[in-house]
Design a protein around this motif. Structure first.
Motif, PDB file in Angstrom:
ATOM      1  N   SER A  88     -23.790  26.109 -75.596  1.00 55.96           N
ATOM      2  CA  SER A  88     -22.960  25.314 -76.602  1.00 55.96           C
ATOM      3  C   SER A  88     -21.398  25.405 -76.150  1.00 55.96           C
ATOM      4  N   THR A  91     -21.520  22.162 -73.883  1.00 53.29           N
ATOM      5  CA  THR A  91     -21.849  20.916 -74.617  1.00 53.29           C
ATOM      6  C   THR A  91     -21.029  20.726 -75.988  1.00 53.29           C
ATOM      7  N   THR A  93     -20.496  21.973 -80.252  1.00 45.67           N
ATOM      8  CA  THR A  93     -21.453  22.611 -81.323  1.00 45.67           C
ATOM      9  C   THR A  93     -21.128  21.979 -82.659  1.00 45.67           C
ATOM     10  N   THR A  94     -22.027  22.040 -83.592  1.00 46.27           N
ATOM     11  CA  THR A  94     -21.751  21.367 -84.856  1.00 46.27           C
ATOM     12  C   THR A  94     -21.251  22.757 -85.848  1.00 46.27           C
ATOM     13  N   PHE A 105     -19.411  17.569 -85.411  1.00 52.08           N
ATOM     14  CA  PHE A 105     -19.425  18.009 -84.153  1.00 52.08           C
ATOM     15  C   PHE A 105     -18.097  17.948 -83.434  1.00 52.08           C
ATOM     16  N   ALA A 130     -27.994  23.250 -69.563  1.00 54.80           N
ATOM     17  CA  ALA A 130     -27.362  22.569 -70.529  1.00 54.80           C
ATOM     18  C   ALA A 130     -26.851  21.435 -69.844  1.00 54.80           C
ATOM     19  N   ILE A 140     -25.040  13.652 -74.467  1.00 56.98           N
ATOM     20  CA  ILE A 140     -25.524  15.282 -74.846  1.00 56.98           C
ATOM     21  C   ILE A 140     -26.119  15.248 -76.404  1.00 56.98           C
ATOM     22  N   THR A 141     -27.080  15.752 -76.302  1.00 56.11           N
ATOM     23  CA  THR A 141     -27.974  15.693 -77.780  1.00 56.11           C
ATOM     24  C   THR A 141     -27.716  17.150 -78.365  1.00 56.11           C
ATOM     25  N   VAL A 142     -26.958  16.888 -79.456  1.00 53.23           N
ATOM     26  CA  VAL A 142     -26.946  18.485 -80.513  1.00 53.23           C
ATOM     27  C   VAL A 142     -27.464  18.007 -81.706  1.00 53.23           C
ATOM     28  N   ASP A 143     -28.308  19.142 -82.344  1.00 55.18           N
ATOM     29  CA  ASP A 143     -28.974  18.779 -83.456  1.00 55.18           C
ATOM     30  C   ASP A 143     -29.521  17.425 -83.827  1.00 55.18           C
TER      31      ASP A 143
END
Length: 328
Positions: A88, A91, A93-94, A105, A130, A140-143
């Motif tokens: 994180s 990339t 973070t949320t 984000f 990552a 980039i894929t987050v959550d």
């Protein structure tokens, strides 16, 4: 001349050559006596790939990466990889915003045109991975939600040799994402003397200013994709790949991604040579930088002390090149 006026092949070739030469000379101000190394770095940039610079400490790996980023008027971020770095941290973070009552984000340093991943192999394999998605898919894929990164996007990573203390081996899947791997190497006597004299008088490396706009870089990358690649040369690349896969001293040969990287790098090299078409010598010029890090020796070859570069030279010497030396 603006990039919009490059409407003929002659104009386009001249425009590319002018931009290429300007950036090359600017980067060379920071890395004296290493023209071939800088050319490989620019080849990777204009081919739309990612660059891995591997060498011992103190030879200018980070200097090359920073000079390349500083020469382009684009966004760039530097990430110093350490054992405690988290995915994180790269990339993003949320986080929960108390004022709005929503999760938002917060993008990490990977959201830039050029990302300098310094000493990438000092972080754990989990953190290194990552970068896998963003290097291949430019997102980039987050959550569960995907976020695109800017275009163009390039990772310039530096790493120390794996036998140094505190380093992790890059996984094969990660290595395969890098189009070009180069070593800076020690400077020759004349270049090192110039470095010593310059630093003793000025006390710091030269500060570089951008010499190219991001729109120009986008155009140059698009121009490289139009460089003519004859079917006979494509067949030559395919036969090189096939020969590597069946070579008795190799456990892992060239993947289709490696073949595509070789094609694109050869196109960029040809453009840097001032040609609008690829010849077999372009393929040979970039073969080691684009292929060597994708090959894995078989155990007996490692015991015998063979080098990947030696096996690759053998592959290239056994595959006949087509007789293409003039424009199609």
């Amino acid at each position: 001349m603006s990039h919009g006026s490059a409407d003929t092949e002659t104009d386009a070739a001249a425009y590319f050559a002018a931009g290429y030469s300007t950036i090359l000379k600017n980067v060379e101000r920071a890395l004296s006596g290493k023209r071939q190394v800088v050319r490989y770095a620019l080849t990777c940039l204009f081919a739309g790939g990612h660059l891995l610079v591997e060498d011992v400490p103190g030879v200018g790996k980070t200097t090359l990466a920073k000079a390349l980023a500083a020469s382009v008027d684009a966004t760039w971020n530097r990430v110093q990889f350490t054992p405690d770095l988290l995915p994180s941290d790269i990339t993003g973070t949320t986080v929960y915003d108390q004022k709005s009552g929503r999760f938002e984000f917060r993008p990490g340093p990977a959201f830039a045109h050029i990302v300098l991943a310094d000493e990438i192999n000092r972080a754990s394999p989990k953190t290194q991975s990552a970068l896998l998605e963003v290097m291949e898919e430019r997102q980039i894929t987050v959550d569960g939600r995907s976020y695109p990164v800017p275009t163009p996007f390039m990772v310039v990573a530096t790493q120390n040799p794996i036998d140094l203390e505190g380093t992790y081996r890059l996984p094969e899947a990660q290595l395969d994402r890098f189009m070009v791997r180069i070593a800076v190497g020690y400077p020759d006597v004349a270049a090192e003397r110039d470095i010593l004299v310059g630093r003793s008088r000025k006390g710091a490396p030269p500060t570089l200013s951008p010499v190219a706009k991001i729109e120009q870089i986008r155009w140059m990358i698009e121009y490289v994709s139009r460089i003519h690649f004859a079917e006979s040369v494509a067949d030559y690349v395919a036969r090189i790949a096939e020969s590597s896969r069946s070579h008795p001293r190799l456990r892992l040969g060239i993947s289709p991604r490696g073949s595509l990287a070789l094609v694109r790098a050869a196109q960029a090299w040809a453009a840097g040579e001032g040609r609008s078409f690829v010849v077999p010598d372009d393929v040979k010029a970039v073969a080691s930088a684009t292929l060597a890090h994708r090959l894995i020796l078989d155990p007996q070859a490692e015991i015998d002390g063979l080098l990947v570069a030696e096996v690759l030279d053998e592959v290239l010497s056994t595959v006949a090149a087509p007789a293409l030396t003039t424009a199609p």
